[in-house]
Design a protein around this motif. Structure first.
Motif, PDB file in Angstrom:
ATOM      1  N   ALA A   1       1.061  -1.168  -0.054  1.00 14.58           N
ATOM      2  CA  ALA A   1       0.145  -0.018  -0.054  1.00 14.58           C
ATOM      3  C   ALA A   1       0.753   1.377   0.080  1.00 14.58           C
ATOM      4  O   ALA A   1       0.620   2.146  -0.624  1.00 14.58           O
ATOM      5  CB  ALA A   1      -0.970  -0.064   1.115  1.00 14.58           C
ATOM      6  N   PHE A   2       1.734   1.169   0.642  1.00 14.27           N
ATOM      7  CA  PHE A   2       2.926   2.328   0.813  1.00 14.27           C
ATOM      8  C   PHE A   2       3.421   2.591  -0.666  1.00 14.27           C
ATOM      9  O   PHE A   2       3.521   3.791  -0.950  1.00 14.27           O
ATOM     10  CB  PHE A   2       4.072   2.143   1.824  1.00 14.27           C
ATOM     11  N   LEU A   3       3.853   1.489  -1.193  1.00 17.89           N
ATOM     12  CA  LEU A   3       4.692   1.707  -2.487  1.00 17.89           C
ATOM     13  C   LEU A   3       3.516   2.208  -3.533  1.00 17.89           C
ATOM     14  O   LEU A   3       3.946   3.000  -4.626  1.00 17.89           O
ATOM     15  CB  LEU A   3       5.178   0.302  -2.820  1.00 17.89           C
ATOM     16  N   LEU A   4       2.375   1.751  -3.695  1.00 19.69           N
ATOM     17  CA  LEU A   4       1.288   2.241  -4.599  1.00 19.69           C
ATOM     18  C   LEU A   4       1.074   3.689  -4.016  1.00 19.69           C
ATOM     19  O   LEU A   4       0.742   4.274  -5.245  1.00 19.69           O
ATOM     20  CB  LEU A   4      -0.093   1.079  -4.307  1.00 19.69           C
ATOM     21  N   VAL A   5       0.884   4.052  -2.983  1.00 18.94           N
ATOM     22  CA  VAL A   5       0.635   5.638  -2.761  1.00 18.94           C
ATOM     23  C   VAL A   5       1.877   6.306  -3.198  1.00 18.94           C
ATOM     24  O   VAL A   5       1.545   7.462  -4.075  1.00 18.94           O
ATOM     25  CB  VAL A   5       0.585   5.687  -1.220  1.00 18.94           C
ATOM     26  N   MET A   6       3.083   5.874  -3.146  1.00 21.34           N
ATOM     27  CA  MET A   6       4.160   6.837  -3.638  1.00 21.34           C
ATOM     28  C   MET A   6       4.223   6.517  -5.101  1.00 21.34           C
ATOM     29  O   MET A   6       4.544   7.497  -5.900  1.00 21.34           O
ATOM     30  CB  MET A   6       5.410   5.684  -3.152  1.00 21.34           C
ATOM     31  N   ALA A   7       3.733   5.475  -5.867  1.00 22.92           N
ATOM     32  CA  ALA A   7       3.768   5.510  -7.286  1.00 22.92           C
ATOM     33  C   ALA A   7       2.602   6.221  -7.885  1.00 22.92           C
ATOM     34  O   ALA A   7       2.842   6.913  -8.839  1.00 22.92           O
ATOM     35  CB  ALA A   7       3.429   4.061  -7.681  1.00 22.92           C
ATOM     36  N   ILE A   8       1.649   6.217  -7.328  1.00 18.43           N
ATOM     37  CA  ILE A   8       0.304   7.136  -7.804  1.00 18.43           C
ATOM     38  C   ILE A   8       0.546   8.555  -7.360  1.00 18.43           C
ATOM     39  O   ILE A   8       0.483   9.573  -8.270  1.00 18.43           O
ATOM     40  CB  ILE A   8      -0.945   6.715  -6.989  1.00 18.43           C
ATOM     41  N   TRP A   9       0.828   8.976  -6.224  1.00 20.28           N
ATOM     42  CA  TRP A   9       1.228  10.362  -5.712  1.00 20.28           C
ATOM     43  C   TRP A   9       2.531  10.413  -5.186  1.00 20.28           C
ATOM     44  O   TRP A   9       2.812  10.803  -4.066  1.00 20.28           O
ATOM     45  CB  TRP A   9       0.172  11.031  -4.712  1.00 20.28           C
ATOM     46  N   PRO A  10       3.528  10.583  -6.343  1.00 17.45           N
ATOM     47  CA  PRO A  10       4.971  10.743  -5.782  1.00 17.45           C
ATOM     48  C   PRO A  10       4.986  12.215  -5.156  1.00 17.45           C
ATOM     49  O   PRO A  10       6.191  12.470  -4.514  1.00 17.45           O
ATOM     50  CB  PRO A  10       5.789  10.536  -7.052  1.00 17.45           C
ATOM     51  N   GLY A  11       4.076  13.248  -5.472  1.00 18.97           N
ATOM     52  CA  GLY A  11       4.249  14.515  -5.015  1.00 18.97           C
ATOM     53  C   GLY A  11       4.223  14.609  -3.439  1.00 18.97           C
ATOM     54  O   GLY A  11       4.698  15.667  -2.895  1.00 18.97           O
ATOM     55  N   LEU A  12       3.609  13.513  -2.873  1.00 26.07           N
ATOM     56  CA  LEU A  12       3.501  13.485  -1.309  1.00 26.07           C
ATOM     57  C   LEU A  12       4.880  13.401  -0.751  1.00 26.07           C
ATOM     58  O   LEU A  12       4.765  13.679   0.579  1.00 26.07           O
ATOM     59  CB  LEU A  12       2.355  12.647  -0.973  1.00 26.07           C
ATOM     60  N   PHE A  13       5.722  12.759  -1.236  1.00 25.81           N
ATOM     61  CA  PHE A  13       6.847  12.381  -0.754  1.00 25.81           C
ATOM     62  C   PHE A  13       8.146  13.239  -1.046  1.00 25.81           C
ATOM     63  O   PHE A  13       9.259  13.245  -0.326  1.00 25.81           O
ATOM     64  CB  PHE A  13       7.222  10.890  -1.314  1.00 25.81           C
ATOM     65  N   THR A  14       8.154  14.110  -2.174  1.00 23.53           N
ATOM     66  CA  THR A  14       9.125  14.829  -2.301  1.00 23.53           C
ATOM     67  C   THR A  14       8.599  15.972  -3.505  1.00 23.53           C
ATOM     68  O   THR A  14       7.856  15.639  -4.454  1.00 23.53           O
ATOM     69  CB  THR A  14      10.499  13.992  -3.269  1.00 23.53           C
ATOM     70  N   GLY A  15       9.323  17.122  -3.496  1.00 24.86           N
ATOM     71  CA  GLY A  15       9.074  18.301  -4.426  1.00 24.86           C
ATOM     72  C   GLY A  15       9.871  18.563  -5.533  1.00 24.86           C
ATOM     73  O   GLY A  15       9.749  19.301  -6.182  1.00 24.86           O
ATOM     74  N   ALA A  16      11.058  17.458  -5.309  1.00 23.34           N
ATOM     75  CA  ALA A  16      12.048  17.691  -6.292  1.00 23.34           C
ATOM     76  C   ALA A  16      11.774  17.090  -7.664  1.00 23.34           C
ATOM     77  O   ALA A  16      10.637  16.128  -7.993  1.00 23.34           O
ATOM     78  CB  ALA A  16      13.305  16.845  -5.902  1.00 23.34           C
ATOM     79  N   ASN A  17      12.522  17.597  -8.909  1.00 24.63           N
ATOM     80  CA  ASN A  17      12.215  17.093 -10.226  1.00 24.63           C
ATOM     81  C   ASN A  17      13.308  15.919 -10.381  1.00 24.63           C
ATOM     82  O   ASN A  17      14.396  16.192 -10.205  1.00 24.63           O
ATOM     83  CB  ASN A  17      12.562  18.063 -11.125  1.00 24.63           C
ATOM     84  N   PRO A  18      12.680  14.717 -10.622  1.00 22.88           N
ATOM     85  CA  PRO A  18      13.825  13.588 -10.758  1.00 22.88           C
ATOM     86  C   PRO A  18      14.628  13.709 -11.908  1.00 22.88           C
ATOM     87  O   PRO A  18      15.781  13.113 -12.167  1.00 22.88           O
ATOM     88  CB  PRO A  18      12.968  12.566 -10.890  1.00 22.88           C
ATOM     89  N   ARG A  19      14.349  14.750 -12.954  1.00 20.29           N
ATOM     90  CA  ARG A  19      15.208  14.869 -14.075  1.00 20.29           C
ATOM     91  C   ARG A  19      15.960  16.056 -14.056  1.00 20.29           C
ATOM     92  O   ARG A  19      16.924  16.351 -15.051  1.00 20.29           O
ATOM     93  CB  ARG A  19      14.240  14.882 -15.283  1.00 20.29           C
ATOM     94  N   TYR A  20      15.866  16.834 -12.897  1.00 18.37           N
ATOM     95  CA  TYR A  20      16.671  18.123 -12.843  1.00 18.37           C
ATOM     96  C   TYR A  20      17.916  17.560 -12.493  1.00 18.37           C
ATOM     97  O   TYR A  20      18.318  16.899 -11.504  1.00 18.37           O
ATOM     98  CB  TYR A  20      16.037  18.859 -11.960  1.00 18.37           C
ATOM     99  N   ALA A  21      19.039  18.131 -13.238  1.00 20.09           N
ATOM    100  CA  ALA A  21      20.436  17.686 -13.177  1.00 20.09           C
ATOM    101  C   ALA A  21      21.261  19.126 -12.553  1.00 20.09           C
ATOM    102  O   ALA A  21      21.162  20.016 -13.545  1.00 20.09           O
ATOM    103  CB  ALA A  21      21.056  17.026 -14.310  1.00 20.09           C
ATOM    104  N   ASP A  22      21.976  19.030 -11.752  1.00 26.39           N
ATOM    105  CA  ASP A  22      22.902  19.979 -11.544  1.00 26.39           C
ATOM    106  C   ASP A  22      24.331  19.474 -11.093  1.00 26.39           C
ATOM    107  O   ASP A  22      24.869  19.330 -10.059  1.00 26.39           O
ATOM    108  CB  ASP A  22      22.403  20.838  -9.979  1.00 26.39           C
TER     109      ASP A  22
END
Length: 317
Positions: free
Chosen positions: A57-78
Motif C-alpha cells: 500500500a505504501f509503494l502504491l501510494v508513492m507510485a500514484i502520488w509521488p508529490g506527497l513524498f518529494t517536491g524535487a524534479n527527478p530529471r533536474y540535473a545540477d
C-alpha cells in the motif's frame, strides 16, 4: 408382565431445547462462510499478509502520488554542485537523503518517481497475462479434444522460450522502447504459467456435481464457464498471479539494466540500476539504493502471494 409404553405429553412449562447451531471456522455460531470469507478471515490474522499489504500500500501510494513524498524534479540535473554527492542520512525525506548520481540528480526523487514506471509495468502485465492465460486455460480444460490439444501445444511453444531471452528478442525489434512496448513484450511471453494452472483447475472442477447439474438443466456454455467454473477455478490463478507480479518487476529491472528495456528519459528503478553500475567502486549507493527498492518490492509481493496461497489452499487449513 410386559411393560406398557405410555404416550407422554410434553410439559407446557418446560421450554423445548433448541437444536445446536453449527459453528463456523472461527468457532462462532451463524451461517457457514464461503471459501473467500474464510480466506479473508485467515488473511486478516496473518502477520505475513499484514506486513506485505502495508508495504505494498505504501509503494502504491508513492507510485500514484509521488508529490506527497518529494517536491524535487527527478530529471533536474545540477552537475556543477551535486556531482556524486554522498547521502545525508539525517535529512529524512529530503532531496539529498540518498545523495546524487553522476549527473547531479537527486537519487531520492528518482526512487520515488521510479516506483510509478516499475509498478505500472508489473501490474498491467499481471492483469494482461491473467486474463489471457485464464481464457486459454479455461477453453482448453473445458472443451478438451482438439481444442485442448491445439491450445496446449501453443502454450508449450511459448513456455519453451526463455522468458528474459524472448523479451530481449522482442524488444530489440523496436526502435523506441517506452513503457507500453515493455508491457506488451512481457505479456506476450508471460501468460503460459497462468494458462497451465487454469487448465488444471478447470479439468478438476468440470467433473463436479453442480457443473453436471447445470448441463442437465440446459445452461449455456458461457453461463457454465462464467457462473460455475470461473469462480471456483480462480483461486490458484490469483495465487500464481500475485507471486508473478513481483517477478515482472525484477524482469523490467533486468531488461533495463541490460539496456533493452526502459531507457532515458523514463524514470524507473531499472534505468537507475543500469546507469549506476559504472559507479560501483566510487559511489556504490547510486547502484545499491534502487536495487534495494526493487528487492523490497519483489519480496513484498512474494510474501503477499504466500499469504494468499496459505489462505486459499484447502490442504493448508
Amino acid at each position: 408382565m410386559p411393560e406398557v409404553l405410555k404416550e407422554t405429553t410434553p410439559d407446557p412449562t418446560v421450554e423445548p431445547t433448541a437444536a445446536p447451531v453449527p459453528e463456523n471456522k472461527a468457532g462462532q455460531t451463524g451461517k457457514p462462510r464461503s471459501l473467500w470469507s474464510d480466506a479473508w478471515h485467515d488473511l486478516r490474522r496473518s502477520p505475513l499478509f499484514v506486513v506485505s499489504a502495508v508495504l505494498i500500500a505504501f509503494l502504491l501510494v508513492m507510485a500514484i502520488w509521488p508529490g506527497l513524498f518529494t517536491g524535487a524534479n527527478p530529471r533536474y540535473a545540477d552537475l556543477a554542485h551535486h556531482y556524486l554527492q554522498k547521502p545525508k542520512w539525517g535529512n529524512f525525506f529530503q532531496e539529498d537523503w540518498f545523495g546524487y548520481d553522476i549527473q547531479g540528480r537527486s537519487i531520492y526523487a528518482r526512487v520515488v518517481y521510479g516506483a510509478r514506471a516499475s509498478i505500472m509495468v508489473a501490474v498491467v502485465v499481471t492483469v494482461l497475462v491473467t486474463v489471457l492465460g485464464t481464457v486459454v486455460g479455461m477453453l482448453a480444460g473445458y472443451f478438451g479434444g482438439w481444442i485442448d490439444t491445439l491450445l496446449s501445444r501453443v502454450t508449450d511453444i511459448f513456455f519453451g522460450v526463455p522468458f528474459i531471452l524472448g523479451a530481449m528478442v522482442v524488444l530489440t525489434s523496436f526502435e523506441e522502447r517506452h513503457v507500453w512496448v515493455v508491457i506488451l513484450a512481457l505479456a506476450f511471453l508471460g501468460w503460459t504459467q497462468i494458462a497451465r494452472v487454469a487448465r488444471g483447475s478447470v479439468l478438476t472442477i468440470k467433473q463436479a456435481d453442480y457443473v453436471m447439474a447445470a448441463k442437465a438443466l440446459g445452461a449455456s456454455t458461457s453461463r457454465i464457464l462464467l457462473r460455475h467454473i470461473l469462480p471456483n477455478a480462480i483461486a490458484p490463478v490469483i495465487v500464481v498471479a500475485t507471486i508473478a507480479l513481483g517477478g515482472y518487476i525484477s524482469a523490467e529491472a533486468t531488461l533495463s539494466f541490460l539496456g533493452i528495456g526502459l531507457a532515458e528519459p523514463t524514470v524507473s528503478w531499472g534505468v537507475d540500476i543500469s546507469s549506476g553500475q559504472e559507479q560501483l567502486r566510487n559511489a556504490a549507493y547510486v547502484l545499491i539504493i534502487p536495487s534495494v527498492m526493487v528487492s523490497i518490492t519483489v519480496l513484498a509481493f512474494i510474501m503477499l502471494g504466500d499469504a494468499v496461497r496459505n489462505a486459499l489452499d484447502p490442504k493448508l487449513r
